[in-house]
Design a protein around this motif. Structure first.
Motif, PDB file in Angstrom:
ATOM      1  N   SER A 135       0.832  -1.193   0.000  1.00  0.00           N
ATOM      2  CA  SER A 135       0.000   0.000   0.000  1.00  0.00           C
ATOM      3  C   SER A 135       0.872   1.250   0.000  1.00  0.00           C
ATOM      4  N   ALA A 136       0.379   2.300  -0.640  1.00  0.00           N
ATOM      5  CA  ALA A 136       1.121   3.556  -0.711  1.00  0.00           C
ATOM      6  C   ALA A 136       0.914   4.392   0.553  1.00  0.00           C
ATOM      7  N   ASP A 137      -0.041   4.007   1.358  1.00  0.00           N
ATOM      8  CA  ASP A 137      -0.341   4.759   2.581  1.00  0.00           C
ATOM      9  C   ASP A 137       0.696   4.415   3.650  1.00  0.00           C
ATOM     10  N   PRO A 138       1.472   5.417   4.122  1.00  0.00           N
ATOM     11  CA  PRO A 138       2.518   5.112   5.105  1.00  0.00           C
ATOM     12  C   PRO A 138       1.978   4.852   6.512  1.00  0.00           C
ATOM     13  N   VAL A 139       0.715   5.208   6.780  1.00  0.00           N
ATOM     14  CA  VAL A 139       0.141   4.999   8.115  1.00  0.00           C
ATOM     15  C   VAL A 139      -0.363   3.563   8.201  1.00  0.00           C
ATOM     16  N   ARG A 140       0.134   2.844   9.164  1.00  0.00           N
ATOM     17  CA  ARG A 140      -0.274   1.449   9.323  1.00  0.00           C
ATOM     18  C   ARG A 140      -1.522   1.382  10.199  1.00  0.00           C
ATOM     19  N   ALA A 141      -2.352   0.443   9.895  1.00  0.00           N
ATOM     20  CA  ALA A 141      -3.541   0.209  10.720  1.00  0.00           C
ATOM     21  C   ALA A 141      -3.096  -0.450  12.020  1.00  0.00           C
ATOM     22  N   PRO A 142      -3.741  -0.119  13.127  1.00  0.00           N
ATOM     23  CA  PRO A 142      -3.338  -0.740  14.389  1.00  0.00           C
ATOM     24  C   PRO A 142      -3.598  -2.250  14.344  1.00  0.00           C
ATOM     25  N   ALA A 143      -2.689  -2.974  14.934  1.00  0.00           N
ATOM     26  CA  ALA A 143      -2.822  -4.429  14.944  1.00  0.00           C
ATOM     27  C   ALA A 143      -3.979  -4.813  15.857  1.00  0.00           C
ATOM     28  N   ARG A 144      -4.808  -5.708  15.403  1.00  0.00           N
ATOM     29  CA  ARG A 144      -5.925  -6.175  16.218  1.00  0.00           C
ATOM     30  C   ARG A 144      -5.417  -7.265  17.143  1.00  0.00           C
ATOM     31  N   THR A 145      -5.857  -7.197  18.360  1.00  0.00           N
ATOM     32  CA  THR A 145      -5.473  -8.227  19.318  1.00  0.00           C
ATOM     33  C   THR A 145      -6.689  -9.075  19.623  1.00  0.00           C
ATOM     34  N   ALA A 146      -6.447 -10.269  20.053  1.00  0.00           N
ATOM     35  CA  ALA A 146      -7.534 -11.194  20.367  1.00  0.00           C
ATOM     36  C   ALA A 146      -8.306 -10.697  21.590  1.00  0.00           C
ATOM     37  N   TRP A 147      -9.578 -11.072  21.657  1.00  0.00           N
ATOM     38  CA  TRP A 147     -10.428 -10.600  22.756  1.00  0.00           C
ATOM     39  C   TRP A 147      -9.914 -11.060  24.104  1.00  0.00           C
ATOM     40  N   TYR A 148      -9.291 -12.212  24.165  1.00  0.00           N
ATOM     41  CA  TYR A 148      -8.831 -12.735  25.447  1.00  0.00           C
ATOM     42  C   TYR A 148      -7.546 -12.061  25.930  1.00  0.00           C
ATOM     43  N   ARG A 149      -7.016 -11.147  25.144  1.00  0.00           N
ATOM     44  CA  ARG A 149      -5.851 -10.398  25.595  1.00  0.00           C
ATOM     45  C   ARG A 149      -6.234  -9.014  26.135  1.00  0.00           C
ATOM     46  N   GLN A 150      -7.524  -8.752  26.238  1.00  0.00           N
ATOM     47  CA  GLN A 150      -8.000  -7.468  26.743  1.00  0.00           C
ATOM     48  C   GLN A 150      -8.307  -7.603  28.241  1.00  0.00           C
ATOM     49  N   PRO A 151      -7.667  -6.807  29.091  1.00  0.00           N
ATOM     50  CA  PRO A 151      -7.903  -6.935  30.538  1.00  0.00           C
ATOM     51  C   PRO A 151      -9.330  -6.589  30.951  1.00  0.00           C
ATOM     52  N   VAL A 152      -9.977  -5.682  30.236  1.00  0.00           N
ATOM     53  CA  VAL A 152     -11.332  -5.307  30.623  1.00  0.00           C
ATOM     54  C   VAL A 152     -12.303  -6.466  30.397  1.00  0.00           C
ATOM     55  N   VAL A 153     -12.029  -7.312  29.435  1.00  0.00           N
ATOM     56  CA  VAL A 153     -12.870  -8.498  29.211  1.00  0.00           C
ATOM     57  C   VAL A 153     -12.749  -9.439  30.403  1.00  0.00           C
ATOM     58  N   TRP A 154     -11.532  -9.652  30.876  1.00  0.00           N
ATOM     59  CA  TRP A 154     -11.341 -10.539  32.019  1.00  0.00           C
ATOM     60  C   TRP A 154     -11.937  -9.939  33.290  1.00  0.00           C
ATOM     61  N   LEU A 155     -11.898  -8.638  33.428  1.00  0.00           N
ATOM     62  CA  LEU A 155     -12.545  -7.995  34.564  1.00  0.00           C
ATOM     63  C   LEU A 155     -14.050  -8.231  34.523  1.00  0.00           C
ATOM     64  N   GLY A 156     -14.642  -8.079  33.352  1.00  0.00           N
ATOM     65  CA  GLY A 156     -16.078  -8.320  33.211  1.00  0.00           C
ATOM     66  C   GLY A 156     -16.443  -9.769  33.489  1.00  0.00           C
ATOM     67  N   VAL A 157     -15.647 -10.693  32.988  1.00  0.00           N
ATOM     68  CA  VAL A 157     -15.907 -12.121  33.234  1.00  0.00           C
ATOM     69  C   VAL A 157     -15.790 -12.423  34.721  1.00  0.00           C
ATOM     70  N   THR A 158     -14.772 -11.857  35.370  1.00  0.00           N
ATOM     71  CA  THR A 158     -14.583 -12.086  36.801  1.00  0.00           C
ATOM     72  C   THR A 158     -15.751 -11.549  37.614  1.00  0.00           C
ATOM     73  N   LEU A 159     -16.205 -10.345  37.300  1.00  0.00           N
ATOM     74  CA  LEU A 159     -17.348  -9.774  38.021  1.00  0.00           C
ATOM     75  C   LEU A 159     -18.621 -10.588  37.792  1.00  0.00           C
ATOM     76  N   PHE A 160     -18.823 -11.062  36.565  1.00  0.00           N
ATOM     77  CA  PHE A 160     -20.009 -11.863  36.264  1.00  0.00           C
ATOM     78  C   PHE A 160     -19.983 -13.180  37.034  1.00  0.00           C
ATOM     79  N   VAL A 161     -18.851 -13.863  37.032  1.00  0.00           N
ATOM     80  CA  VAL A 161     -18.742 -15.141  37.743  1.00  0.00           C
ATOM     81  C   VAL A 161     -18.886 -14.926  39.253  1.00  0.00           C
ATOM     82  N   ALA A 162     -18.316 -13.853  39.772  1.00  0.00           N
ATOM     83  CA  ALA A 162     -18.441 -13.568  41.202  1.00  0.00           C
ATOM     84  C   ALA A 162     -19.892 -13.275  41.586  1.00  0.00           C
ATOM     85  N   SER A 163     -20.615 -12.569  40.746  1.00  0.00           N
ATOM     86  CA  SER A 163     -22.018 -12.290  41.067  1.00  0.00           C
ATOM     87  C   SER A 163     -22.867 -13.554  41.001  1.00  0.00           C
ATOM     88  N   LEU A 164     -22.587 -14.429  40.046  1.00  0.00           N
ATOM     89  CA  LEU A 164     -23.310 -15.705  39.997  1.00  0.00           C
ATOM     90  C   LEU A 164     -22.993 -16.554  41.225  1.00  0.00           C
TER      91      LEU A 164
END
Length: 76
Positions: free
Chosen positions: A3-32
């Motif tokens: 591509s001629a565009d010098p700006v690279r798109a940010p790399a996508r990371t997997a959902w399981y590498r996001q800390p906020v996802v694990w925080l949400g899962v932890t809160l959900f499991v704790a409430s159950l």
């Protein structure tokens, strides 16, 4: 061809590498787990009967009648 565009798109990371996802899962499991714990504890401690103080809930009568009778009819 690259591509001629010098700006690279940010790399996508997997959902399981996001800390906020694990925080949400932890809160959900704790409430159950808390809900299950409350149900188990409540099942082990039966309610004791309470002396009935009258008809109604929190002192509010459950029927529409009052303790006063209608006014006496005046003869015409």
């Amino acid at each position: 061809m690259p591509s001629a565009d010098p700006v690279r798109a940010p790399a996508r990371t997997a959902w399981y590498r996001q800390p906020v996802v694990w925080l949400g899962v932890t809160l959900f499991v704790a409430s159950l787990a808390g809900c299950v714990w409350i149900i188990v504890v409540a099942a082990h401690h039966p309610d004791t009967p309470v002396e009935h103080a009258g008809s109604g809930l929190f002192g509010v009568p459950s029927t529409a009648h009052s303790s006063h009778g209608p006014p006496p009819a005046k003869p015409q």
